[in-house]
Design an enzyme around this catalytic site. Structure first.
Site, PDB file in Angstrom:
ATOM      1  N   THR A   6       0.872  -1.185   0.009  1.00 42.70           N
ATOM      2  CA  THR A   6       0.031   0.011  -0.027  1.00 42.70           C
ATOM      3  C   THR A   6       1.011   1.067   0.003  1.00 42.70           C
ATOM      4  OG1 THR A   6      -0.275  -0.176   2.405  1.00 42.70           O
ATOM      5  CG2 THR A   6      -2.107  -0.907   0.971  1.00 42.70           C
TER       6      THR A   6
ATOM      7  N   LYS B 255       3.785  -6.841   4.281  1.00 40.43           N
ATOM      8  CA  LYS B 255       3.674  -5.399   3.967  1.00 40.43           C
ATOM      9  C   LYS B 255       3.127  -4.537   4.955  1.00 40.43           C
ATOM     10  CE  LYS B 255       0.048  -3.296   3.519  1.00 40.43           C
ATOM     11  NZ  LYS B 255      -0.621  -2.441   4.331  1.00 40.43           N
TER      12      LYS B 255
ATOM     13  N   THR C  22      -1.082  -2.342  10.752  1.00 41.30           N
ATOM     14  CA  THR C  22      -1.609  -2.638   9.581  1.00 41.30           C
ATOM     15  C   THR C  22      -0.650  -3.348   8.679  1.00 41.30           C
ATOM     16  OG1 THR C  22      -2.844  -1.653   7.760  1.00 41.30           O
ATOM     17  CG2 THR C  22      -0.873  -0.279   8.505  1.00 41.30           C
TER      18      THR C  22
ATOM     19  N   GLU D 240       6.671   4.923   7.237  1.00 43.30           N
ATOM     20  CA  GLU D 240       6.029   6.020   6.610  1.00 43.30           C
ATOM     21  C   GLU D 240       6.897   7.307   6.833  1.00 43.30           C
ATOM     22  OE1 GLU D 240       1.643   4.971   5.577  1.00 43.30           O
ATOM     23  OE2 GLU D 240       1.862   6.108   7.505  1.00 43.30           O
TER      24      GLU D 240
ATOM     25  N   ASN E 135       0.156  10.417   5.535  1.00 37.58           N
ATOM     26  CA  ASN E 135      -0.849  10.024   5.938  1.00 37.58           C
ATOM     27  C   ASN E 135      -1.988  11.269   5.947  1.00 37.58           C
ATOM     28  OD1 ASN E 135      -1.057   7.696   7.732  1.00 37.58           O
ATOM     29  ND2 ASN E 135       1.104   8.559   7.916  1.00 37.58           N
TER      30      ASN E 135
ATOM     31  N   SER F  15      -5.900  10.193  -1.387  1.00 39.13           N
ATOM     32  CA  SER F  15      -6.121  10.906  -2.451  1.00 39.13           C
ATOM     33  C   SER F  15      -5.290  10.361  -3.683  1.00 39.13           C
ATOM     34  CB  SER F  15      -5.284  12.146  -2.638  1.00 39.13           C
ATOM     35  OG  SER F  15      -3.995  12.096  -1.961  1.00 39.13           O
TER      36      SER F  15
END
Length: 408
Positions: free
Chosen positions: A155, A181, A192, A279, A403, A408
């Site tokens: 993702t 992942k 997640t 991230e 995040n 989008s």
């Protein structure tokens, strides 16, 4: 950019006899993106699984738990782009319909299929796109498609995550290969994240569930990016029983220990890869807490440090504002903790002793360590002999950007 993590090479990932993998572009959320993956397991395979402890768990997690309880799993179906979480009864219907669709194509019972989803929460699963993509995924199924699968489950990951090892059991070469992942909403219990670990080792089916729990506890339950526990966490362990050696009937036997060590190595590499690709991460941080009365107590302190936004932003800035670490130790929740017994180290630099700044500590030494891309924080509690370790990363400006822009 991921911290000291390279994309895996297909030739380094050993196929696992008894497992075939197919990947397709189903347009679940975006066009021209690998987003639908199937695992096909030969008859005789055994499967165990560990799932999120978030009570608001996704529909596929609920269905997986039901199907695993029945046993005899022969296929997995994974989609990215949509989590099928926060979707109520309709989400359960769609998760089960996905299993039915794949089962029909494989002449299986729906209960022999495990569904997995990851992506945006509270949007209806585009069932028709997934069903339409299944033929292409099945046509693509090959034993060597581990890298394609690692790419197909991503993702916000910047790199696919996959590792492989081989070990000798009973005179036979046994393969362990896995993918994972995850990059955000990462904390223990689990995150997640999706993880799939397979071996062709011959293992008593009764051992798979406790083995999955043990592997998760030593790997995925030792990482945190941002302290958020997701709705879709899933870690699945597969043994195809095709290696040809005498079955492993105890994890404490010599063969059981060798297999467990190889699988734990791969599981930890996969878990640490998630942190390295956190991230916006720029630093990989090991938090080691020693001298506790129990391992659980050490983890409690380690996670207080690893979850602290103030600590994590200090690491991003290479700012040796190390009182933030000591403060996190203090609020970790150990009521009878004696601060006079605490020592703190950054790599080899002894920062604090007996609860106060070490007289010969120099801030330039702390800053030298803080500028590294890999750092070890070691805390000694001085109250016992237990120890434990977790892995985390820093917080950067990019974490917020990623995040804020995710949907989008």
């Amino acid at each position: 950019m991921a911290v000291n993590l390279s994309a895996p090479q297909a030739q380094d990932l050993h196929p696992v006899p008894g497992v075939r993998i197919g990947v397709a572009e189903a347009g679940v959320r975006k066009a021209q993106r690998k987003d639908l993956t199937v695992f096909l397991l030969d008859e005789g395979s055994a499967v165990g699984g560990v799932f999120t402890q978030n009570r608001f768990c996704a529909a596929p997690v609920q269905v997986c738990r039901e199907h695993l309880a029945r046993g005899d799993i022969r296929a997995l179906v994974i989609n990215t782009g949509n989590a099928n979480a926060g979707t109520g009864e309709d989400g359960l219907v769609r998760a089960r319909a996905t299993c039915i669709a794949l089962a029909r194509k494989l002449n299986l019972a729906p209960e022999q299929v495990l569904p997995f989803s990851t992506g945006v929460i509270m949007e209806p699963l585009p069932l028709e796109r997934i069903v339409a993509g299944l033929p292409a995924a099945l046509d693509d199924a090959q034993p060597g498609h581990w890298l394609r699968a690692a790419e197909g489950i991503m993702t916000t990951d910047t790199l696919p995550k996959a590792f492989s090892r081989q070990v000798q059991l009973g005179g036979k070469t046994v393969t362990v290969t896995g993918i994972s992942k995850g990059a955000g909403m990462i904390r223990p219990n689990m995150a997640t994240m999706l993880g799939f670990l397979a071996t062709d080792a011959c293992v008593d089916a009764a051992l798979l569930q406790p083995l999955a729990l043990e592997l998760a506890e030593g790997s995925f339950n030792r990482v945190t990016v941002d302290g958020d526990t997701s709705t879709n966490d899933s870690f699945v362990v597969i043994a195809t029983n095709q290696a040809g050696h005498a079955p492993v009937r105890s994890l404490d036997s010599s063969e059981g220990q060798a297999l467990r060590a190889a699988m734990m190595e791969v599981a930890r590499l996969l878990a640490q890869a998630i942190v390295r690709d956190g991230e916006g991460a720029t630093k990989f941080i090991t938090v080691r807490v020693e001298g506790g009365r129990s391992a659980a107590e050490c983890r409690q302190v380690a996670y207080a440090i690893a979850h602290s936004p103030l600590v994590k932003t200090a690491f991003f800035a290479s700012d040796p504002n190390l009182g933030r670490i000591l403060a996190a130790v203090g609020y970790a929740g150990i009521a009878d903790l004696d601060q006079a017994g605490i020592d703190l180290f950054l790599d080899e630099v002894h920062v604090a002793e007996k609860g106060g700044r070490r007289p010969d500590y120099r801030e330039e030494d702390g800053q030298r360590v803080m500028k590294k891309s890999e750092i070890t924080v070691r805390v000694v509690l001085g109250r016992g002999s237990a120890a434990d370790t977790v892995w985390t990363c820093d917080f950067s400006h990019d974490y917020v950007t990623i995040n804020a822009d995710y949907r989008s």
